[in-house]
Every structure is written in C-alpha cells, then in structure tokens.
Design a protein around this motif. Structure first.
Motif, PDB file in Angstrom:
ATOM      1  N   SER A 189       8.728  13.704  -0.075  1.00 57.73           N
ATOM      2  CA  SER A 189       8.504  14.629  -1.195  1.00 57.73           C
ATOM      3  C   SER A 189       7.711  15.863  -0.811  1.00 57.73           C
ATOM      4  O   SER A 189       7.492  16.741  -1.653  1.00 57.73           O
ATOM      5  CB  SER A 189       7.791  13.892  -2.341  1.00 57.73           C
ATOM      6  N   GLY A 190       7.251  15.954   0.443  1.00 59.36           N
ATOM      7  CA  GLY A 190       6.600  17.166   0.915  1.00 59.36           C
ATOM      8  C   GLY A 190       5.136  17.298   0.569  1.00 59.36           C
ATOM      9  O   GLY A 190       4.594  18.411   0.607  1.00 59.36           O
ATOM     10  N   PHE A 191       4.464  16.199   0.261  1.00 59.88           N
ATOM     11  CA  PHE A 191       3.044  16.254  -0.049  1.00 59.88           C
ATOM     12  C   PHE A 191       2.204  16.021   1.202  1.00 59.88           C
ATOM     13  O   PHE A 191       2.608  15.317   2.129  1.00 59.88           O
ATOM     14  CB  PHE A 191       2.670  15.192  -1.091  1.00 59.88           C
ATOM     15  N   GLU A 192       1.013  16.603   1.215  1.00 58.74           N
ATOM     16  CA  GLU A 192      -0.013  16.336   2.221  1.00 58.74           C
ATOM     17  C   GLU A 192      -0.798  15.121   1.732  1.00 58.74           C
ATOM     18  O   GLU A 192      -1.563  15.194   0.764  1.00 58.74           O
ATOM     19  CB  GLU A 192      -0.925  17.558   2.374  1.00 58.74           C
ATOM     20  N   LEU A 193      -0.629  13.983   2.384  1.00 58.46           N
ATOM     21  CA  LEU A 193      -1.184  12.721   1.908  1.00 58.46           C
ATOM     22  C   LEU A 193      -2.643  12.561   2.301  1.00 58.46           C
ATOM     23  O   LEU A 193      -3.015  12.781   3.449  1.00 58.46           O
ATOM     24  CB  LEU A 193      -0.377  11.552   2.482  1.00 58.46           C
ATOM     25  N   LEU A 194      -3.463  12.169   1.331  1.00 61.18           N
ATOM     26  CA  LEU A 194      -4.799  11.636   1.604  1.00 61.18           C
ATOM     27  C   LEU A 194      -4.801  10.225   1.041  1.00 61.18           C
ATOM     28  O   LEU A 194      -4.816  10.024  -0.176  1.00 61.18           O
ATOM     29  CB  LEU A 194      -5.881  12.482   0.947  1.00 61.18           C
ATOM     30  N   ASN A 195      -4.758   9.237   1.934  1.00 55.19           N
ATOM     31  CA  ASN A 195      -4.581   7.852   1.522  1.00 55.19           C
ATOM     32  C   ASN A 195      -5.928   7.147   1.424  1.00 55.19           C
ATOM     33  O   ASN A 195      -6.574   6.856   2.433  1.00 55.19           O
ATOM     34  CB  ASN A 195      -3.676   7.119   2.523  1.00 55.19           C
ATOM     35  N   LEU A 196      -6.338   6.856   0.210  1.00 51.98           N
ATOM     36  CA  LEU A 196      -7.563   6.101  -0.041  1.00 51.98           C
ATOM     37  C   LEU A 196      -7.213   4.671  -0.447  1.00 51.98           C
ATOM     38  O   LEU A 196      -7.773   4.109  -1.386  1.00 51.98           O
ATOM     39  CB  LEU A 196      -8.406   6.792  -1.126  1.00 51.98           C
ATOM     40  N   GLY A 197      -6.253   4.084   0.283  1.00 49.62           N
ATOM     41  CA  GLY A 197      -5.923   2.678   0.103  1.00 49.62           C
ATOM     42  C   GLY A 197      -6.806   1.844   1.010  1.00 49.62           C
ATOM     43  O   GLY A 197      -6.796   2.025   2.231  1.00 49.62           O
ATOM     44  N   TYR A 198      -7.579   0.932   0.411  1.00 53.86           N
ATOM     45  CA  TYR A 198      -8.543   0.136   1.162  1.00 53.86           C
ATOM     46  C   TYR A 198      -8.225  -1.351   0.986  1.00 53.86           C
ATOM     47  O   TYR A 198      -8.275  -1.865  -0.140  1.00 53.86           O
ATOM     48  CB  TYR A 198      -9.971   0.399   0.668  1.00 53.86           C
ATOM     49  N   SER A 199      -7.950  -2.012   2.071  1.00 49.39           N
ATOM     50  CA  SER A 199      -7.598  -3.421   2.022  1.00 49.39           C
ATOM     51  C   SER A 199      -8.681  -4.234   1.303  1.00 49.39           C
ATOM     52  O   SER A 199      -9.854  -4.204   1.682  1.00 49.39           O
ATOM     53  CB  SER A 199      -7.421  -3.952   3.445  1.00 49.39           C
ATOM     54  N   GLY A 200      -8.274  -4.927   0.240  1.00 54.04           N
ATOM     55  CA  GLY A 200      -9.191  -5.769  -0.519  1.00 54.04           C
ATOM     56  C   GLY A 200     -10.165  -5.019  -1.391  1.00 54.04           C
ATOM     57  O   GLY A 200     -11.063  -5.642  -1.984  1.00 54.04           O
ATOM     58  N   ASN A 201     -10.021  -3.698  -1.539  1.00 50.81           N
ATOM     59  CA  ASN A 201     -11.084  -2.930  -2.180  1.00 50.81           C
ATOM     60  C   ASN A 201     -10.600  -1.876  -3.158  1.00 50.81           C
ATOM     61  O   ASN A 201     -11.242  -0.833  -3.300  1.00 50.81           O
ATOM     62  CB  ASN A 201     -11.959  -2.290  -1.103  1.00 50.81           C
ATOM     63  N   ALA A 202      -9.508  -2.114  -3.844  1.00 53.29           N
ATOM     64  CA  ALA A 202      -9.136  -1.292  -4.993  1.00 53.29           C
ATOM     65  C   ALA A 202      -9.749  -1.962  -6.221  1.00 53.29           C
ATOM     66  O   ALA A 202      -9.097  -2.716  -6.948  1.00 53.29           O
ATOM     67  CB  ALA A 202      -7.621  -1.163  -5.123  1.00 53.29           C
TER      68      ALA A 202
END
Length: 388
Positions: free
Chosen positions: A196-209
């Motif tokens: 989709s052409g976005f600049e990703l900033l991934n704040l996915g944290y294992s076990g911590n959403a």
C-alpha cells in the motif's frame, strides 16, 4: 571497501537508537517508556527490530554489514533458525542472507531463568547488486536482537530522508511482530505496508499489546498519516485484565492517541481467529506433553465458567471493541473498527491452522497482510475499512 559511519539517518522504523559497546541497537520504544516497565519480555520484544531497516541510496554492487545478533535457545527445543535479513532494491525483494554465531540467550522454559553467553560480531555479505544508482533497504530480523556494528560498500552510500512519505504507526502483539513467519518483510504489517506504499513503524511487541499508557503516549507524540491498534490476544493469554477494567482502559488508550492525532484515521483491529481462546479465557500455558516431545504448543489455562466472573475471551473482546468504537464514532468519523475474523477467520484456520495453536504461519501472515492492504485501499477511496 568504503566504510560508512552508521547513524540514525540510515535507520528507519525505530524510535530510539542506543549506543552499545558493540554498535547501534535500534529500539521500538523510547527510553522513557522502557524505564516505566522494566519487564524482561517487553524489553526483549521492543529491542527485536521488527519492521526496522537500513535505507540508503548507492551505486554499490557489494555490501558488508557487521552485526552482533542475539540468538535465543529454549531448553527442550534447541536453537531457533537464524534471523533473516531481506535486501530490497527499488521496493523489490532481491536477496536474503543470515549470520551464524553471536551472543546466545539461553531460556529455561520451565523456570523462565536466562543466561547469556557472549559472542562476536559476524559479517553479512550481499554481492552482485546492479551498478546503477538505486535505493537499497535491508530489513533486519523481526525476532532477533541485532546490534549494528559497521557498514561497508564498494561505492558511497547516502541516507534516504523519510520526509514526505506516509507513515503508518501500528501497535499489536507477537502476531504483529511476526511470530511464526520466516523473514522480516513477510510479517503481515510489512506485507500490507509494501503493498500500500506506507512507511511502516511497527510497534508490535510479543506478549505486550496490553493497553499500556506509555505506548499510547508514544503514539501520541509520533507523526502519522495512519494509526492502527490490534488488541485482544495478549489481554486474554496474559490473563491480565477483567471485563470491568477493559472498557475504561481502551477508552483511555484511544483518548491519549487522539490528544495528538484528533483527525488521523485510527483503526481498531480485533483479534484474528484463535480456537483455544475463542470461548476459553487465559492464561495461555505450554502443553507440557508436547514440550516433552520437543514441540511447542499452547493451550488455554482458563475455564468457561470463569467468563461469568469477568475473565476475557476473544469473543468477548470482539463484542466490546465493536461496541466501544461504534459509541465513539458519533464524534469521531475517522475511527474505524476492523473485525479480525475478516483478516483470518474460522475457514482460514481449516486451511491454514495455527502451527502452535496461537500464532499464524508464514502463509497466513501473507494472507492477513494482503487483506489488510485491501482495507487500506478502501479507506483511501473513502469507504470504511470494516464493519464500522
């Protein structure tokens, strides 16, 4: 070879860069937030560079990147596969590589105790690149702590500014970080961002959403053209919160984000299908019989009777998320609910079952990412990307 001093201008997708004795360590939480929650699993997850990449322009045909990787070894399961580095040229995956050796983190599955065996930096090599000027991205392993030591090339490198690019800030669990997929650009948020052409900033944290206030404050302070939060599975499998606390905590999380982004499209994603927790609450526990056979499987540690006491299940959370988003949309037209079952549902589970009963595999990550990219297209053309 020309050595280029590494600095934050070359590193995209990180919120903080720590200078260590070995080199540069990208973090996906700022230092002030890390200080508010010195939880070992969170600190490991946020320092694993999911979505983080080196980006530069060059005419080089050969590159060498020295890294100090932290490899995990789980008792009873043995070492994990080496982390993969994806090299993109002009937005297309061109090469993949990995390094062996480095620092070893030994984790006792029964007690949770850890020991560290120090190691040396290793060299990652890419060659045969086209000689013309080009944009190169090196995606770092999504689940392996990586300290960047030095970068060399046979032609000069220059950083690529992010100004003018549409940033998507996403927060989620280990599924968003990329558990059970095989390479960093194969995690579902990366699949969606690349399509989709976005600049990703991934704040996915294992076990911590977990609706932590410091995550909401971090998002509030960030520039973003799109924000999404995927909430549910960690609240269940950590058994952290009861129904009474869930609603106010979600409202507070959204209120904080909206203080900095009153009009930015904000997508609230409910959990994807996970049979063990659809109607059974957490905590998630290891299947010890499977572990004795060298297989990692999870099962639900709660019982159906506990739902009446306020314990959360995925079905309960989907119902609550939908209701809260619908309530808030009366004054917030840019808030949207996305049903996780539209991304990966019961029929998908029949065809692509969760290999450990909790995390999607590589094929499912691609499916989720492609479907989410389609929802982003709907949003771009003025249609609501989901049920609300």
């Amino acid at each position: 070879m020309i050595e280029t001093p590494l600095n934050r201008d070359f590193i995209h997708g990180a919120l903080d860069i720590e200078q260590t004795p070995a080199g540069l360590l990208p973090h996906r939480l700022p230092a002030w937030a890390r200080a508010q929650c010195p939880d070992a699993q969170l600190l490991m997850a946020e320092s694993q560079p999911s979505g983080v990449r080196l980006v530069f322009q060059t005419a080089a045909t050969a590159l060498e990147l020295d890294v100090l990787a932290t490899k995990r070894v789980y008792s009873g399961l043995g070492p994990r596969p080496d982390g993969i580095y994806d090299l993109f040229i002009g937005g297309q995956l061109a090469q993949q590589n990995s390094v062996q050796g480095g620092r070893i983190l030994n984790i006792n599955m029964a007690s949770g105790a850890t020991t560290v065996t120090e190691g040396e930096a290793q060299t990652l090599r890419f060659s045969g690149l086209p000689p013309e000027q080009k944009t190169v991205e090196i995606w770092l392993p999504h689940d392996e702590v990586t300290e960047l030591v030095s970068l060399r090339s046979d032609a000069p490198l220059s950083p690529v500014p992010t100004a003018g690019r549409r940033r998507w800030v996403h927060h989620g669990s280990s599924i968003s970080q990329g558990s059970n997929t095989t390479h960093p650009s194969g995690i579902w948020p990366a699949v969606a961002a690349l399509r989709s052409g976005f600049e990703l900033l991934n704040l996915g944290y294992s076990g911590n959403a977990l609706l932590d206030p410091f995550v909401a404050r971090s998002i509030r302070a960030l520039p973003a053209e799109l924000i999404s939060i995927k909430i549910g599975i960690n609240l269940v499998n950590k058994d952290l919160m009861r129904l009474r606390a869930f609603g106010p905590a979600l409202h507070g999380f959204l209120d904080t984000i909206r203080e900095g982004h009153p009009d930015t499209p904000l997508l609230v994603l409910s959990p994807v299908f996970c049979p063990i927790h659809e109607t059974l609450p957490g905590p998630s526990v290891y299947d010890m019989d499977a572990l004795a056979d060298g297989r990692l499987l999870f099962k639900a540690g709660g019982s159906a009777d506990e739902v009446r006491q306020g314990k959360l299940t995925l079905s309960v959370i989907r119902e609550q998320l939908r209701a809260i988003v619908e309530q808030r949309r009366t004054g917030d037209a840019n808030l949207h609910y996305v049903d996780g079952l539209e991304l990966y549902g019961p029929n998908d589970n029949l065809r692509l079952p969760l290999p450990d009963e909790l995390h999607p595999d590589a094929a499912s990550h691609r499916l989720i990412g492609e479907r989410f990219a389609g929802l982003l297209q709907d949003l771009r053309h003025g249609a609501a990307p989901g049920a609300a």
